[in-house]
Design a protein around this motif. Structure first.
Motif, PDB file in Angstrom:
ATOM      1  N   ASP A   1     -21.796  29.749  45.107  1.00 17.60           N
ATOM      2  CA  ASP A   1     -21.756  28.597  44.222  1.00 17.60           C
ATOM      3  C   ASP A   1     -20.305  28.130  44.096  1.00 17.60           C
ATOM      4  O   ASP A   1     -19.444  28.840  43.579  1.00 17.60           O
ATOM      5  N   ILE A   2     -20.040  26.931  44.581  1.00 16.88           N
ATOM      6  CA  ILE A   2     -18.662  26.430  44.597  1.00 16.88           C
ATOM      7  C   ILE A   2     -18.107  26.309  43.192  1.00 16.88           C
ATOM      8  O   ILE A   2     -16.921  26.491  42.947  1.00 16.88           O
ATOM      9  N   ALA A   3     -18.955  26.025  42.261  1.00 20.93           N
ATOM     10  CA  ALA A   3     -18.486  25.852  40.885  1.00 20.93           C
ATOM     11  C   ALA A   3     -18.002  27.166  40.296  1.00 20.93           C
ATOM     12  O   ALA A   3     -17.138  27.179  39.427  1.00 20.93           O
ATOM     13  N   GLU A   4     -18.573  28.294  40.768  1.00 20.30           N
ATOM     14  CA  GLU A   4     -18.202  29.587  40.213  1.00 20.30           C
ATOM     15  C   GLU A   4     -17.260  30.361  41.116  1.00 20.30           C
ATOM     16  O   GLU A   4     -16.513  31.213  40.651  1.00 20.30           O
ATOM     17  N   ALA A   5     -17.312  30.094  42.410  1.00 22.22           N
ATOM     18  CA  ALA A   5     -16.463  30.843  43.344  1.00 22.22           C
ATOM     19  C   ALA A   5     -15.025  30.337  43.278  1.00 22.22           C
ATOM     20  O   ALA A   5     -14.762  29.160  43.043  1.00 22.22           O
ATOM     21  N   ASP A   6     -14.108  31.242  43.517  1.00 19.06           N
ATOM     22  CA  ASP A   6     -12.695  30.863  43.551  1.00 19.06           C
ATOM     23  C   ASP A   6     -12.387  30.163  44.859  1.00 19.06           C
ATOM     24  O   ASP A   6     -12.914  30.494  45.918  1.00 19.06           O
ATOM     25  N   ILE A   7     -11.513  29.176  44.816  1.00 17.96           N
ATOM     26  CA  ILE A   7     -11.101  28.451  46.016  1.00 17.96           C
ATOM     27  C   ILE A   7     -10.171  29.347  46.827  1.00 17.96           C
ATOM     28  O   ILE A   7      -9.180  29.854  46.322  1.00 17.96           O
ATOM     29  N   PRO A   8     -10.486  29.610  48.121  1.00 19.60           N
ATOM     30  CA  PRO A   8      -9.624  30.491  48.926  1.00 19.60           C
ATOM     31  C   PRO A   8      -8.249  29.884  49.129  1.00 19.60           C
ATOM     32  O   PRO A   8      -8.077  28.684  49.181  1.00 19.60           O
ATOM     33  N   GLN A   9      -7.286  30.755  49.283  1.00 15.81           N
ATOM     34  CA  GLN A   9      -5.915  30.322  49.515  1.00 15.81           C
ATOM     35  C   GLN A   9      -5.787  29.746  50.923  1.00 15.81           C
ATOM     36  O   GLN A   9      -6.550  30.077  51.828  1.00 15.81           O
ATOM     37  N   PHE A  10      -4.811  28.875  51.102  1.00 13.22           N
ATOM     38  CA  PHE A  10      -4.618  28.227  52.393  1.00 13.22           C
ATOM     39  C   PHE A  10      -4.303  29.231  53.484  1.00 13.22           C
ATOM     40  O   PHE A  10      -4.803  29.137  54.604  1.00 13.22           O
ATOM     41  N   THR A  11      -3.496  30.238  53.158  1.00 15.05           N
ATOM     42  CA  THR A  11      -3.112  31.213  54.172  1.00 15.05           C
ATOM     43  C   THR A  11      -4.310  32.029  54.639  1.00 15.05           C
ATOM     44  O   THR A  11      -4.410  32.370  55.829  1.00 15.05           O
ATOM     45  N   GLU A  12      -5.218  32.373  53.729  1.00 13.22           N
ATOM     46  CA  GLU A  12      -6.396  33.138  54.111  1.00 13.22           C
ATOM     47  C   GLU A  12      -7.307  32.306  55.011  1.00 13.22           C
ATOM     48  O   GLU A  12      -7.844  32.811  55.998  1.00 13.22           O
ATOM     49  N   ALA A  13      -7.485  31.040  54.673  1.00  7.45           N
ATOM     50  CA  ALA A  13      -8.323  30.167  55.501  1.00  7.45           C
ATOM     51  C   ALA A  13      -7.698  29.964  56.878  1.00  7.45           C
ATOM     52  O   ALA A  13      -8.397  29.969  57.902  1.00  7.45           O
ATOM     53  N   LEU A  14      -6.364  29.789  56.922  1.00  8.45           N
ATOM     54  CA  LEU A  14      -5.686  29.629  58.204  1.00  8.45           C
ATOM     55  C   LEU A  14      -5.793  30.887  59.042  1.00  8.45           C
ATOM     56  O   LEU A  14      -6.008  30.828  60.259  1.00  8.45           O
ATOM     57  N   SER A  15      -5.665  32.056  58.404  1.00  6.54           N
ATOM     58  CA  SER A  15      -5.769  33.317  59.120  1.00  6.54           C
ATOM     59  C   SER A  15      -7.157  33.484  59.726  1.00  6.54           C
ATOM     60  O   SER A  15      -7.298  33.945  60.863  1.00  6.54           O
ATOM     61  N   ALA A  16      -8.190  33.116  58.979  1.00  2.23           N
ATOM     62  CA  ALA A  16      -9.555  33.229  59.498  1.00  2.23           C
ATOM     63  C   ALA A  16      -9.755  32.333  60.716  1.00  2.23           C
ATOM     64  O   ALA A  16     -10.412  32.718  61.686  1.00  2.23           O
ATOM     65  N   GLN A  17      -9.185  31.130  60.689  1.00  2.00           N
ATOM     66  CA  GLN A  17      -9.319  30.230  61.833  1.00  2.00           C
ATOM     67  C   GLN A  17      -8.551  30.746  63.041  1.00  2.00           C
ATOM     68  O   GLN A  17      -9.027  30.662  64.173  1.00  2.00           O
ATOM     69  N   VAL A  18      -7.359  31.301  62.807  1.00  2.00           N
ATOM     70  CA  VAL A  18      -6.550  31.810  63.914  1.00  2.00           C
ATOM     71  C   VAL A  18      -7.230  33.013  64.569  1.00  2.00           C
ATOM     72  O   VAL A  18      -7.248  33.145  65.806  1.00  2.00           O
ATOM     73  N   MET A  19      -7.817  33.901  63.759  1.00  2.00           N
ATOM     74  CA  MET A  19      -8.450  35.091  64.299  1.00  2.00           C
ATOM     75  C   MET A  19      -9.692  34.768  65.117  1.00  2.00           C
ATOM     76  O   MET A  19     -10.166  35.586  65.902  1.00  2.00           O
ATOM     77  N   GLN A  20     -10.240  33.559  64.971  1.00  2.00           N
ATOM     78  CA  GLN A  20     -11.397  33.151  65.755  1.00  2.00           C
ATOM     79  C   GLN A  20     -11.011  32.447  67.052  1.00  2.00           C
ATOM     80  O   GLN A  20     -11.881  32.100  67.848  1.00  2.00           O
ATOM     81  N   ALA A  21      -9.726  32.223  67.255  1.00  2.00           N
ATOM     82  CA  ALA A  21      -9.278  31.532  68.464  1.00  2.00           C
ATOM     83  C   ALA A  21      -9.409  32.445  69.681  1.00  2.00           C
ATOM     84  O   ALA A  21      -9.365  33.673  69.575  1.00  2.00           O
ATOM     85  N   GLY A  22      -9.611  31.840  70.839  1.00  2.00           N
ATOM     86  CA  GLY A  22      -9.754  32.600  72.067  1.00  2.00           C
ATOM     87  C   GLY A  22      -8.413  33.142  72.561  1.00  2.00           C
ATOM     88  O   GLY A  22      -7.363  32.558  72.319  1.00  2.00           O
ATOM     89  N   CYS A  23      -8.476  34.264  73.242  1.00  2.00           N
ATOM     90  CA  CYS A  23      -7.271  34.900  73.785  1.00  2.00           C
ATOM     91  C   CYS A  23      -7.625  35.558  75.114  1.00  2.00           C
ATOM     92  O   CYS A  23      -8.564  36.354  75.181  1.00  2.00           O
ATOM     93  N   ARG A  24      -6.888  35.230  76.195  1.00  2.00           N
ATOM     94  CA  ARG A  24      -7.168  35.792  77.513  1.00  2.00           C
ATOM     95  C   ARG A  24      -6.411  37.090  77.703  1.00  2.00           C
ATOM     96  O   ARG A  24      -5.232  37.195  77.377  1.00  2.00           O
ATOM     97  N   LEU A  25      -7.102  38.100  78.226  1.00  2.00           N
ATOM     98  CA  LEU A  25      -6.505  39.385  78.551  1.00  2.00           C
ATOM     99  C   LEU A  25      -6.730  39.669  80.036  1.00  2.00           C
ATOM    100  O   LEU A  25      -7.765  39.315  80.594  1.00  2.00           O
ATOM    101  N   ASP A  26      -5.732  40.299  80.667  1.00  2.00           N
ATOM    102  CA  ASP A  26      -5.808  40.645  82.085  1.00  2.00           C
ATOM    103  C   ASP A  26      -5.925  42.151  82.235  1.00  2.00           C
ATOM    104  O   ASP A  26      -5.213  42.922  81.565  1.00  2.00           O
ATOM    105  N   ALA A  27      -6.852  42.593  83.090  1.00  2.00           N
ATOM    106  CA  ALA A  27      -6.985  44.005  83.440  1.00  2.00           C
ATOM    107  C   ALA A  27      -6.188  44.253  84.720  1.00  2.00           C
ATOM    108  O   ALA A  27      -6.532  43.754  85.787  1.00  2.00           O
TER     109      ALA A  27
END
Length: 322
Positions: A206-232
């Motif tokens: 419920d948006i009315a009751e939930a706390d608004i997440p901080q900008f850094t936490e939201a940015l971190s969540a988006q960055v952690m979902q980004a793709g990253c290539r690894l070489d074997a």
């Protein structure tokens, strides 16, 4: 009109009214989207649903409705639950033809019994569809019984199902699908335990009751979902440019520290992350990590260059390998 006649009419109306499929609309809509997207993303194949029914059946009823020459794949689910997906012969043949040839021929495929190789080739499509079903039901109650299943193994026929599956009620999603522009038709049957063993859906707060997440936490969540290539990297060799320009046909470059059990998982910049071992999983090349990936930094692995002239006799292990 008397009360008795009114009750008779009401019962007739209720009997004629179609019953809503159990689990709909969550699992109904989710499976339609998940399977169609899996076929499109994995193979570039158009898949449309002509019909889809969801019913509760016993194990005995399921064993009597197995399509002829169907590909049977056992599914592993939450808390040891087992399910099964059945792909009709036309569906299996179309999947294989699209993956091997990249297109569908004008002639319909010849019906044949599915093999273990066929199952290995469609396992990725099945897992992609089941994962899409999880994502579609993340906020739906049907996630409890329809979520968390993945491809486990291939069954040559339906006889072992009576011993492997528990004698309980199952939810059966039976679909008639149309494949490609040629209008090929086939059946896809998904059988899952009716008793919910999976995780509960994540309800939107419920948006009315939930706390608004901080900008850094939201940015971190988006960055952690980004793709990253690894070489074997099995081995690496660094040579001077003049030595590279002088290479001749038949010359052998030695990699003294290379080995299938000494693979280095590295970033595109060459930073070593974790050692691994080369193997295979479900017919595909795979890496088994030797330790957990951490945030520590490590220097790139550089091997000393060793060049063996073509005139010298190669080592015995190279001669044995051809």
């Amino acid at each position: 009109m008397t009360a008795a006649s009114t009750d008779v009419i009401r019962r007739k109306i209720d009997r004629a009214r179609p019953t809503q499929a159990e689990g709909a609309p969550g699992a109904d809509r989710g499976w339609r989207l998940a399977l169609a997207r899996a076929a499109r993303d994995a193979m570039g194949l158009d898949l449309d649903f002509r019909s889809l029914t969801i019913a509760r059946q016993s194990l005995a009823e399921i064993l009597e409705t197995v399509p002829d020459r169907a590909l049977l794949a056992l599914l592993d689910g939450p808390q040891g639950g087992l399910g099964v997906i059945m792909l009709g012969a036309t569906v299996t043949a179309t999947f294989i033809e699209k993956q091997t040839l990249g297109r569908l021929s004008a002639q319909p495929p010849v019906p044949r019994k599915a093999s273990r190789i066929d199952a290995a080739m469609v396992a990725g499509v099945i897992d992609r569809a089941l994962q899409g079903l999880d994502e579609a039901l993340v906020e739906e109650a049907d996630l409890v019984w329809a979520g968390g299943f993945r491809y486990a193994s291939y069954l040559e026929d339906a006889r072992p199902l009576g011993l492997m599956l528990e004698d309980e009620a199952y939810r059966v999603l039976s679909a008639e699908v149309v494949l490609g522009d040629g209008g090929r038709e086939g059946r896809v049957i998904l059988v899952l335990p009716a008793a919910g063993r999976g995780a509960s859906p994540v309800l939107a707060p419920d948006i009315a009751e939930a706390d608004i997440p901080q900008f850094t936490e939201a940015l971190s969540a988006q960055v952690m979902q980004a793709g990253c290539r690894l070489d074997a990297v099995i081995g690496r060799l660094v040579l001077p440019l003049h030595q590279i320009m002088a290479l001749q046909v038949g010359e052998v470059l030695m990699l003294p520290t290379a080995g299938l059990d000494r693979v280095s998982l590295e970033t595109v910049e060459g930073r070593h992350l974790v050692p691994a071992r080369l193997g295979q999983h479900r017919g595909m090349r795979a890496l088994k990590l030797s330790e957990a990936v951490t945030g520590r930094s490590a220097a790139p692995v550089v091997l000393r260059p060793l060049v063996q002239p073509a005139s010298e006799e190669p080592p015995a292990e190279l001669r044995a390998a051809g």
